[in-house]
Each structure stands twice: as structure tokens, then as C-alpha cells.
Scaffold this active site. Structure first.
Site, PDB file in Angstrom:
ATOM      1  CG  PHE A  92      34.293  15.951  28.353  1.00  0.00           C
ATOM      2  CD1 PHE A  92      33.453  15.780  29.446  1.00  0.00           C
ATOM      3  CD2 PHE A  92      34.271  14.998  27.341  1.00  0.00           C
ATOM      4  CE1 PHE A  92      32.603  14.683  29.535  1.00  0.00           C
ATOM      5  CE2 PHE A  92      33.428  13.904  27.417  1.00  0.00           C
ATOM      6  CZ  PHE A  92      32.599  13.747  28.516  1.00  0.00           C
ATOM      7  CB  ILE A  93      38.353  13.326  29.182  1.00  0.00           C
ATOM      8  CG1 ILE A  93      37.242  12.934  28.212  1.00  0.00           C
ATOM      9  CG2 ILE A  93      38.940  12.078  29.835  1.00  0.00           C
ATOM     10  CD1 ILE A  93      37.715  12.093  27.031  1.00  0.00           C
ATOM     11  CG  ASP A 149      43.569  23.289  29.487  1.00  0.00           C
ATOM     12  OD1 ASP A 149      43.015  22.189  29.643  1.00  0.00           O
ATOM     13  OD2 ASP A 149      43.188  24.128  28.651  1.00  0.00           O
ATOM     14  CG  ASP A 180      49.441  26.320  22.938  1.00  0.00           C
ATOM     15  OD1 ASP A 180      48.402  25.650  23.042  1.00  0.00           O
ATOM     16  OD2 ASP A 180      49.474  27.458  22.429  1.00  0.00           O
ATOM     17  CE1 TYR A 238      41.865  14.365  17.664  1.00  0.00           C
ATOM     18  CE2 TYR A 238      40.659  12.484  16.780  1.00  0.00           C
ATOM     19  CZ  TYR A 238      41.113  13.220  17.862  1.00  0.00           C
ATOM     20  OH  TYR A 238      40.820  12.792  19.140  1.00  0.00           O
ATOM     21  CE  LYS A 261      44.046  12.336  20.001  1.00  0.00           C
ATOM     22  NZ  LYS A 261      44.485  12.671  21.382  1.00  0.00           N
ATOM     23  CB  VAL A 287      34.215  10.007  25.750  1.00  0.00           C
ATOM     24  CG1 VAL A 287      34.174  10.183  27.264  1.00  0.00           C
ATOM     25  CG2 VAL A 287      35.407   9.155  25.337  1.00  0.00           C
TER      26      VAL A 287
END
Length: 311
Positions: free
Chosen positions: A14-15, A33, A57, A144, A148, A174
Site C-alpha cells: 500500500f504505502i 517484496d 523475503d 508487532y 517496531k 495511514v
């Protein structure tokens, strides 16, 4: 930005695809990707002569070979799902932290000029000190968020240990064209739009009074490029600085669509945060600002995309 060699991890998502679309005409862009959520169709110029796409990956690819001669890395590849990280913490960690560390090592080895990392406001957890400043402590409430935070800390350590330049951009919620209805990035907006366009009752988890700080994907692209071109090393919140409740958001979307369909309320989800609003004063360090008065027009653009691209 022109004439640069750039790697975008997760560049079909998406981004990431929005970033690739912006850069590919004037730069040489390599996309990595694994196609788990990204797709070629997200790209405006999938066959552009400046574009190279590598499937795989981060943990499996020869990143030293891929990053050789690279000027900048935009790192967006991630298993971006809080619920899935709760269900599969080891798998999530392998994708989000192990892969990031391998990338940072390769960036250091190949003298990459700067890494721009797509981080998340999830690292703040249920911090009551609203609006949230980048100096607040890490308070992750999901694997998650831990992953990050760990990537941010690795980048800080790599800057201090090896001189690797970086900016960690903490995205809040977003939204925009190309967003998958199953995405964890503010999936509430595409799900509301998709449901209402199909005459269905969208679901609101909890009482709907949870607040979010929404940011348009095209602003995210601009923030990434400005961060890359800046001399700043550190963390920047990328948000509008304005909180909106999910109930208020629903009312705005139904107003734009002219719909009178009522939502369904269900129990709140594990790991979801009640309130999330950013302090945006640090954005000046990369020369970034958001026109928060444009939110309704941005929603209209997003709705038009969903009408033109039924999922």
C-alpha cells in the site's frame, strides 16, 4: 530527488507502491517484496525501465548484492498486523525484526547514505501523555509494537556504532488509494468505505470513542522523501496532530457517501489502543507539514478510488 539508486523493501504494498510511483521516473529503483500482501497491480509503472523487482523475503535474499551501490533505502517490508503478531509472535518477529536487522547490516556494509524506516505509533501503547512525543518511553502492547521498537533501537545503535544515517518515521493511521481492506494500516477507513459502497453495515470494535490520528498516504510519501533528503537522524511522528473518534470518522464517511446505514458494534480487539494522537512539533526537523483541513477531500479521493477499483 533525482538520479539516485534506491531500494524500497515492501515496495509493492500500500504505502511502498506510492513511494515507488513517486521515485521511479527520476531514479533507479529496486523493489524487494515477498508478494504476501503486495502486488504488481499496485504500481503505476510496473514496466518502467528504471524499475527492478526482486521477489523474496529479506531473510532469504542476498541483501549485500542488492544494496551494492545503493544511495538510499526505504524500509517498509513488514508483517503489519497486530492481531497476527499476537497469534504468531515467532513468525512475526522473524519477518519484522530479524529481517530488519539483516537489512541494516547490509546497509552498513555497503555504505548506504541513509535508511528511512517505516515505524509505527503502536510503540507508544496506552500512554496517557497525549499528544504523544517521540521522547515518550516505549510501551508496546503487542509483539508487532515490540518489533517496531526493536528496529528503531537497532537503527539508533547502528548510527552510533557505524555512522549509518537514518530516520524512523512513526506512522499513525495511514489511509488512501490502493489500501487493502485487510490491511492493518487504519483498515477502519477502507472497511467503512467498502461496506457502505456495498450496502453492508460496517463493524466498529468497542464503543467507537477510541481516537485516532489519520494521515493521508500521499503525505506519507512526501515525509519519506523529505526525511531522506534531510540531515536529521532520529525519530519523527508522521501524523496530522488531530484526534478523531471512530464514531466521528464514520459520520464523516457516511456524509460524503450520502449513506444512512448504521454500523454494528462488537467487542474491542486484543492489543488495540484506546487513544492515539501525535505531537507533530518534531516534523520541522525534516521540513514536513500536513494540511489537516484537507481531510475530507482526501477521503473523497480515497472513496473515488474504491468506487473505481471494487475489491
Amino acid at each position: 530527488m533525482e538520479g539516485k539508486d534506491i531500494v524500497v523493501t515492501g515496495g509493492l504494498g500500500f504505502i511502498g507502491s506510492h513511494i515507488v510511483d513517486e521515485l521511479v521516473e527520476n531514479n533507479r529503483v529496486t523493489v524487494t517484496d515477498n508478494f504476501s500482501s503486495g502486488k504488481i497491480d499496485n504500481l503505476k509503472y510496473p514496466n518502467h525501465e528504471n524499475l527492478k523487482i526482486i521477489k523474496g523475503d529479506l531473510n532469504d535474499l542476498d541483501l549485500d548484492k542488492i544494496l551494492k551501490g545503493t544511495d538510499y533505502v526505504f524500509h517498509l517490508a513488514a508483517l503489519a498486523s497486530v492481531p497476527e503478531s499476537v497469534e504468531k509472535p515467532l513468525f512475526s518477529n522473524e519477518n519484522n525484526l530479524d529481517g530488519s536487522l539483516k537489512l541494516f547490516v547490509a546497509a552498513k556494509n555497503n555504505n548506504v547514505k541513509k535508511v528511512v524506516f517505516s515505524s509505527s505509533a503502536a510503540i507508544y501503547g496506552e500512554n496517557p501523555n497525549i499528544p504523544l512525543k517521540e521522547t515518550e518511553p516505549y510501551m508496546p502492547e503487542s509483539p508487532y509494537a515490540v518489533q517496531k521498537a526493536g528496529s528503531e533501537l537497532y537503527l539508533k545503535a547502528f548510527n552510533e556504532s557505524y555512522g549509518l544515517n537514518y530516520v524512523s518515521l512513526r506512522y499513525f493511521n495511514v489511509f488512501g488509494p490502493k489500501q487493502n481492506i485487510n490491511s492493518s494500516y487504519a483498515a477502519v477507513i477502507p472497511n467503512f468505505i467498502y461496506g457502505l459502497l456495498n450496502g453492508r453495515q460496517p463493524t466498529i470494535f468497542g464503543d467507537g470513542e477510541q481516537t485516532r490520528d489519520f494521515i493521508y498516504v500521499k503525505d506519507i510519501v512526501r515525509a519519506n522523501i523529505l526525511a531522506c533528503e534531510s540531515d536529521y537522524n532520529g525519530i519523527v511522528n508522521i501524523a496530522s496532530g488531530n484526534g478523531l473518534s471512530i464514531n466521528q470518522l464514520y459520520d464523516i464517511i457516511t456524509e460524503v457517501l450520502g449513506s444512512d446505514i448504521k454500523p454494528i458494534y462488537e467487542d474491542e480487539r486484543i492489543g488495540d489502543i484506546k487513544h492515539s494522537i501525535a505531537d507533530i512539533s518534531n516534523q520541522k526537523n525534516i521540513g514536513f507539514t500536513v494540511d489537516s483541513n484537507n481531510f475530507k477531500n482526501q477521503l473523497k479521493e480515497t472513496i473515488k478510488w474504491f468506487m473505481d477499483n471494487p475489491q
